[in-house]
Design a protein around this motif. Structure first.
Motif, PDB file in Angstrom:
ATOM      1  N   ILE A 173      45.250  32.608  32.119  1.00  0.00           N
ATOM      2  CA  ILE A 173      43.945  32.381  32.738  1.00  0.00           C
ATOM      3  C   ILE A 173      43.818  33.311  33.944  1.00  0.00           C
ATOM      4  O   ILE A 173      44.659  33.295  34.843  1.00  0.00           O
ATOM      5  CB  ILE A 173      43.767  30.921  33.174  1.00  0.00           C
ATOM      6  N   ILE A 174      42.769  34.114  33.928  1.00  0.00           N
ATOM      7  CA  ILE A 174      42.524  35.031  35.030  1.00  0.00           C
ATOM      8  C   ILE A 174      41.156  34.719  35.616  1.00  0.00           C
ATOM      9  O   ILE A 174      40.149  34.699  34.896  1.00  0.00           O
ATOM     10  CB  ILE A 174      42.583  36.499  34.569  1.00  0.00           C
ATOM     11  N   THR A 175      41.129  34.469  36.917  1.00  0.00           N
ATOM     12  CA  THR A 175      39.866  34.207  37.594  1.00  0.00           C
ATOM     13  C   THR A 175      39.524  35.379  38.499  1.00  0.00           C
ATOM     14  O   THR A 175      40.344  35.811  39.311  1.00  0.00           O
ATOM     15  CB  THR A 175      39.931  32.909  38.423  1.00  0.00           C
ATOM     16  N   VAL A 176      38.333  35.886  38.335  1.00  0.00           N
ATOM     17  CA  VAL A 176      37.829  36.990  39.148  1.00  0.00           C
ATOM     18  C   VAL A 176      36.828  36.398  40.133  1.00  0.00           C
ATOM     19  O   VAL A 176      35.823  35.805  39.731  1.00  0.00           O
ATOM     20  CB  VAL A 176      37.147  38.059  38.270  1.00  0.00           C
ATOM     21  N   ILE A 177      37.121  36.521  41.430  1.00  0.00           N
ATOM     22  CA  ILE A 177      36.295  35.912  42.466  1.00  0.00           C
ATOM     23  C   ILE A 177      35.545  37.009  43.205  1.00  0.00           C
ATOM     24  O   ILE A 177      36.148  37.959  43.697  1.00  0.00           O
ATOM     25  CB  ILE A 177      37.149  35.090  43.444  1.00  0.00           C
ATOM     26  N   LYS A 178      34.220  36.864  43.288  1.00  0.00           N
ATOM     27  CA  LYS A 178      33.383  37.883  43.934  1.00  0.00           C
ATOM     28  C   LYS A 178      32.409  37.220  44.881  1.00  0.00           C
ATOM     29  O   LYS A 178      31.979  36.093  44.670  1.00  0.00           O
ATOM     30  CB  LYS A 178      32.617  38.687  42.874  1.00  0.00           C
ATOM     31  N   GLY A 179      32.063  37.947  45.924  1.00  0.00           N
ATOM     32  CA  GLY A 179      31.091  37.459  46.893  1.00  0.00           C
ATOM     33  C   GLY A 179      29.807  38.261  46.814  1.00  0.00           C
ATOM     34  O   GLY A 179      29.643  39.141  45.950  1.00  0.00           O
ATOM     35  N   TYR A 180      28.895  37.983  47.736  1.00  0.00           N
ATOM     36  CA  TYR A 180      27.579  38.615  47.710  1.00  0.00           C
ATOM     37  C   TYR A 180      27.487  39.829  48.619  1.00  0.00           C
ATOM     38  O   TYR A 180      26.445  40.433  48.746  1.00  0.00           O
ATOM     39  CB  TYR A 180      26.508  37.590  48.088  1.00  0.00           C
ATOM     40  N   ALA A 182      32.071  47.048  42.163  1.00  0.00           N
ATOM     41  CA  ALA A 182      33.360  47.711  41.950  1.00  0.00           C
ATOM     42  C   ALA A 182      34.302  46.838  41.136  1.00  0.00           C
ATOM     43  O   ALA A 182      35.020  47.328  40.255  1.00  0.00           O
ATOM     44  CB  ALA A 182      33.993  48.080  43.297  1.00  0.00           C
ATOM     45  N   ILE A 183      34.288  45.525  41.404  1.00  0.00           N
ATOM     46  CA  ILE A 183      35.141  44.620  40.638  1.00  0.00           C
ATOM     47  C   ILE A 183      34.598  44.467  39.227  1.00  0.00           C
ATOM     48  O   ILE A 183      35.358  44.432  38.252  1.00  0.00           O
ATOM     49  CB  ILE A 183      35.249  43.256  41.337  1.00  0.00           C
ATOM     50  N   MET A 241      40.350  39.758  43.123  1.00  0.00           N
ATOM     51  CA  MET A 241      39.371  39.561  44.173  1.00  0.00           C
ATOM     52  C   MET A 241      39.344  40.755  45.105  1.00  0.00           C
ATOM     53  O   MET A 241      40.286  41.542  45.166  1.00  0.00           O
ATOM     54  CB  MET A 241      39.697  38.288  44.966  1.00  0.00           C
ATOM     55  N   ALA A 242      38.234  40.908  45.815  1.00  0.00           N
ATOM     56  CA  ALA A 242      38.171  41.869  46.902  1.00  0.00           C
ATOM     57  C   ALA A 242      38.923  41.271  48.091  1.00  0.00           C
ATOM     58  O   ALA A 242      39.605  40.255  47.953  1.00  0.00           O
ATOM     59  CB  ALA A 242      36.724  42.180  47.252  1.00  0.00           C
ATOM     60  N   CYS A 243      38.809  41.880  49.240  1.00  0.00           N
ATOM     61  CA  CYS A 243      39.575  41.412  50.398  1.00  0.00           C
ATOM     62  C   CYS A 243      38.687  40.975  51.545  1.00  0.00           C
ATOM     63  O   CYS A 243      38.966  41.274  52.712  1.00  0.00           O
ATOM     64  CB  CYS A 243      40.547  42.495  50.851  1.00  0.00           C
ATOM     65  N   GLY A 244      37.598  40.273  51.218  1.00  0.00           N
ATOM     66  CA  GLY A 244      36.803  39.666  52.260  1.00  0.00           C
ATOM     67  C   GLY A 244      37.578  38.534  52.920  1.00  0.00           C
ATOM     68  O   GLY A 244      38.394  37.866  52.276  1.00  0.00           O
ATOM     69  N   LEU A 245      37.332  38.309  54.197  1.00  0.00           N
ATOM     70  CA  LEU A 245      38.108  37.323  54.944  1.00  0.00           C
ATOM     71  C   LEU A 245      38.038  35.927  54.339  1.00  0.00           C
ATOM     72  O   LEU A 245      39.052  35.249  54.214  1.00  0.00           O
ATOM     73  CB  LEU A 245      37.607  37.265  56.392  1.00  0.00           C
ATOM     74  N   ASN A 246      36.840  35.489  53.964  1.00  0.00           N
ATOM     75  CA  ASN A 246      36.709  34.121  53.472  1.00  0.00           C
ATOM     76  C   ASN A 246      37.446  33.920  52.156  1.00  0.00           C
ATOM     77  O   ASN A 246      38.095  32.898  51.943  1.00  0.00           O
ATOM     78  CB  ASN A 246      35.223  33.766  53.324  1.00  0.00           C
ATOM     79  N   ALA A 247      37.368  34.904  51.261  1.00  0.00           N
ATOM     80  CA  ALA A 247      38.044  34.777  49.973  1.00  0.00           C
ATOM     81  C   ALA A 247      39.557  34.771  50.151  1.00  0.00           C
ATOM     82  O   ALA A 247      40.267  33.955  49.548  1.00  0.00           O
ATOM     83  CB  ALA A 247      37.616  35.919  49.046  1.00  0.00           C
ATOM     84  N   PRO A 298      49.368  34.494  42.043  1.00  0.00           N
ATOM     85  CA  PRO A 298      49.398  35.901  42.468  1.00  0.00           C
ATOM     86  C   PRO A 298      47.991  36.472  42.657  1.00  0.00           C
ATOM     87  O   PRO A 298      47.089  36.213  41.865  1.00  0.00           O
ATOM     88  CB  PRO A 298      50.120  36.600  41.308  1.00  0.00           C
ATOM     89  N   LEU A 299      47.837  37.247  43.717  1.00  0.00           N
ATOM     90  CA  LEU A 299      46.574  37.925  43.998  1.00  0.00           C
ATOM     91  C   LEU A 299      46.644  39.364  43.518  1.00  0.00           C
ATOM     92  O   LEU A 299      47.645  40.048  43.724  1.00  0.00           O
ATOM     93  CB  LEU A 299      46.277  37.931  45.495  1.00  0.00           C
ATOM     94  N   VAL A 300      45.572  39.810  42.887  1.00  0.00           N
ATOM     95  CA  VAL A 300      45.394  41.224  42.573  1.00  0.00           C
ATOM     96  C   VAL A 300      44.190  41.678  43.381  1.00  0.00           C
ATOM     97  O   VAL A 300      43.076  41.190  43.165  1.00  0.00           O
ATOM     98  CB  VAL A 300      45.162  41.451  41.069  1.00  0.00           C
ATOM     99  N   VAL A 301      44.416  42.557  44.337  1.00  0.00           N
ATOM    100  CA  VAL A 301      43.365  42.897  45.287  1.00  0.00           C
ATOM    101  C   VAL A 301      42.691  44.205  44.912  1.00  0.00           C
ATOM    102  O   VAL A 301      43.332  45.206  44.601  1.00  0.00           O
ATOM    103  CB  VAL A 301      43.921  42.962  46.727  1.00  0.00           C
ATOM    104  N   LEU A 302      41.366  44.157  44.940  1.00  0.00           N
ATOM    105  CA  LEU A 302      40.530  45.313  44.647  1.00  0.00           C
ATOM    106  C   LEU A 302      39.565  45.486  45.813  1.00  0.00           C
ATOM    107  O   LEU A 302      38.419  45.044  45.760  1.00  0.00           O
ATOM    108  CB  LEU A 302      39.761  45.096  43.335  1.00  0.00           C
ATOM    109  N   PRO A 303      40.027  46.077  46.907  1.00  0.00           N
ATOM    110  CA  PRO A 303      39.211  46.130  48.118  1.00  0.00           C
ATOM    111  C   PRO A 303      37.913  46.901  47.931  1.00  0.00           C
ATOM    112  O   PRO A 303      37.888  47.958  47.309  1.00  0.00           O
ATOM    113  CB  PRO A 303      40.129  46.812  49.133  1.00  0.00           C
TER     114      PRO A 303
END
Length: 400
Positions: free
Chosen positions: A215-222, A227-228, A279-285, A295-300
Motif C-alpha cells: 500500500i502506497i499513499t501519496v500525500i499532496k497539499g494545495y 511535480a508529484i 510526499m513533498a516536504c511541506g512543514l505540516n505534512a 518509510p517516507l519517500v520525499v519529492l520536494p
C-alpha cells in the motif's frame, strides 16, 4: 498578552500552523487571538479559531495603475523588502486593516508567518513581532532585516533540521518549537482501515484483506502538487500490483495510475497502515508523518529559498526518508523477494500500527510549542514577557 497572527496566503500551511498553535491556548486566550490573512474561507476554514477572529485582508497583487511595480529594480527598490508596489490602493487598504486592527483590538504581540513586508510595517509602527522561520536558505537582505527587527524567531521544526549555513546569530535568536501536529484521532485497525478505503471508492477496491498488497499513499497539499503527480505513472510501472492511494488534489489525467484518489480530514490511518508514504516536504505534512515508522519517500517541491529541498536533505541524512532515486534502488533490490501480488515475502499480515522512536520526539515538540503558547498567557505585558521569559530562554540580551 493579546496575540495577532499574520498567515501568508500561499497554500494553506500558514493558516494551518496557527490553527495548531491556537489549539494549545486556553479558551479565554484563544478567543482574544486575531488572525490576519488574505486567504478566503473557501480556501481554508479554521477549526480552532472562530471566523469572527479572522481579518480577511485585501490582496497584494500588482494593479494596472501602480506608480511602480512590486520589483522595480536595484535603484527603485528598498533593500529591506522583497516586493513593494508604489501607489497600490489594495496594499494601502491592507496596511490600514492590519495597523487599525492592532490598535483597536489592543494586540500586544504579532506573529508573522511569513512576510518581510508585514514585518517591516510592524517595526516601523513600533509593534512588537515574532517572525516564523521556515526551512531553507534565507540569507538575503530582506529576510535578515526582518529577522533583526523581530523580538525573536520561531522555527516550527526541530533544531536538528537547521541548515548548516544559517548564520549563528539567527540560530541563537530562534526558538525551536519542533514539529507541531494536531492531536491525532484514535487509530484504526488494519481491517477498519480497509473498510474506510471501501467507502472512499468501493468500485475500485481490490481484496486487500485477502491479497495484502503493498500500500502506497501519496500525500499532496494545495501549495503545488503537479511535480508529484508526474511521478505517478512511473510509480505504477515500478509497482504494477501495488495499491496506490492519492490524497489531496490530483490532475485528472493522472487518476488512471492510482486506485483511489480522495480528500480526507484525517490522514492518520494512512500514515499507520501504508508501506510507503510519498510526499513533498511541506512543514505540516512532514510534521504529521514524522513520528510514524512508515518509510517516507520525499519529492520536494521547487520553492523559493530551497525550502523543501533543505528539509528533504535533512530527513534523508537522518535516515528518516528516502529520495526518489534511493526508493527506486530499494525496489530493484526487493524485486526478487516479492510474490506476484507485489507483497514482500516477509510482510506481516495484517499490518499493525507501528510507531518509531520519533514518537518521543513528537511528545517533546508538543511540550516546546505548548510552553511557548503558555508563556504568552502568563505575563501582563509584552515587556515583562520579553525580559523575564524570552530573553532568558534564548540566553541573549539586546546590545544597548
Amino acid at each position: 498578552m493579546r496575540l495577532g497572527y499574520y498567515a501568508h496566503h500561499h497554500g494553506s500551511g500558514h493558516c494551518r500552523q496557527i490553527d495548531k498553535l491556537a489549539a494549545l491556548l486556553p479558551v479565554d486566550a484563544k478567543r482574544q487571538l486575531i488572525v490576519f490573512t488574505s486567504l478566503s474561507q473557501d480556501d481554508y476554514d479554521f477549526t480552532a479559531v472562530d471566523e469572527t477572529q479572522i481579518v480577511r485582508l485585501q490582496a497584494e497583487d500588482e494593479c494596472a495603475d501602480d506608480v511602480l511595480k512590486g520589483r522595480a529594480g536595484e535603484h527603485w527598490q528598498p533593500a529591506s523588502l522583497h516586493y513593494s508596489p508604489v501607489g497600490n490602493s489594495d496594499i494601502q487598504k491592507r496596511s490600514h486593516q492590519i495597523l487599525d486592527t492592532i490598535y483597536q483590538r489592543k494586540i500586544d504581540l504579532m506573529i508573522i508567518d511569513v512576510s518581510v513586508e508585514v514585518a517591516m510595517l510592524c517595526r516601523a509602527a513600533s509593534v512588537p513581532y515574532l517572525y516564523i522561520r521556515l526551512p531553507g536558505i534565507r540569507d538575503d537582505n530582506p529576510h535578515l532585516n526582518a529577522f533583526a527587527g523581530a523580538l525573536a524567531l520561531l522555527a516550527p521544526y526541530p533544531r536538528l533540521l537547521e541548515a548548516s549555513m544559517t548564520p549563528e546569530w539567527v540560530s541563537k535568536k530562534t526558538l525551536y518549537l519542533d514539529f507541531i501536529s494536531h492531536n491525532k484521532q484514535q487509530g484504526l485497525t488494519y481491517f477498519e482501515f480497509i473498510k474506510t478505503l471501501a467507502k472512499l471508492n468501493p468500485s475500485n477496491l481490490k481484496d486487500l484483506r485477502k491479497d495484502s498488497p503493498t500500500i502506497i499513499t501519496v500525500i499532496k497539499g494545495y501549495g503545488g502538487h503537479e511535480a508529484i503527480d508526474m511521478k505517478l505513472s512511473e510509480l505504477r510501472r515500478l509497482l504494477p500490483n501495488a495499491f496506490i492511494i492519492s490524497l489531496g488534489p490530483i490532475n485528472d489525467d493522472m487518476r488512471c495510475y492510482v486506485d483511489i484518489a480522495a480528500q480526507v480530514n484525517d490522514v492518520t490511518p494512512f500514515l499507520q497502515h501504508s508501506d510507503y508514504l510519498l510526499m513533498a516536504c511541506g512543514l505540516n505534512a512532514v510534521a504529521q508523518a514524522y513520528d510514524y515508522a512508515t518509510p517516507l519517500v520525499v519529492l520536494p517541491d521547487d520553492r523559493p529559498h530551497r525550502e523543501q529541498e533543505v528539509m528533504a536533505k535533512a530527513l534523508i541524512d537522518q535516515g528518516r526518508a528516502l529520495s526518489w532515486r534511493q526508493f527506486k534502488t530499494l525496489l530493484s533490490h526487493k524485486q526478487t523477494h516479492t510474490n506476484p501480488n507485489g507483497q514482500s515475502a516477509n510482510k506481516a499480515k495484517p499490518k499493525s500500527v507501528s510507531k518509531s522512536g520519533n514518537a518521543n520526539r513528537n511528545k517533546d515538540c508538543l511540550t516546546a510549542a505548548q510552553e511557548f503558547m503558555d508563556s504568552t498567557t502568563e505575563y501582563p505585558t509584552t515587556k515583562a514577557w520579553f525580559e523575564k521569559w524570552l530573553l532568558p530562554k534564548l540566553d541573549l540580551n539586546p546590545d544597548y
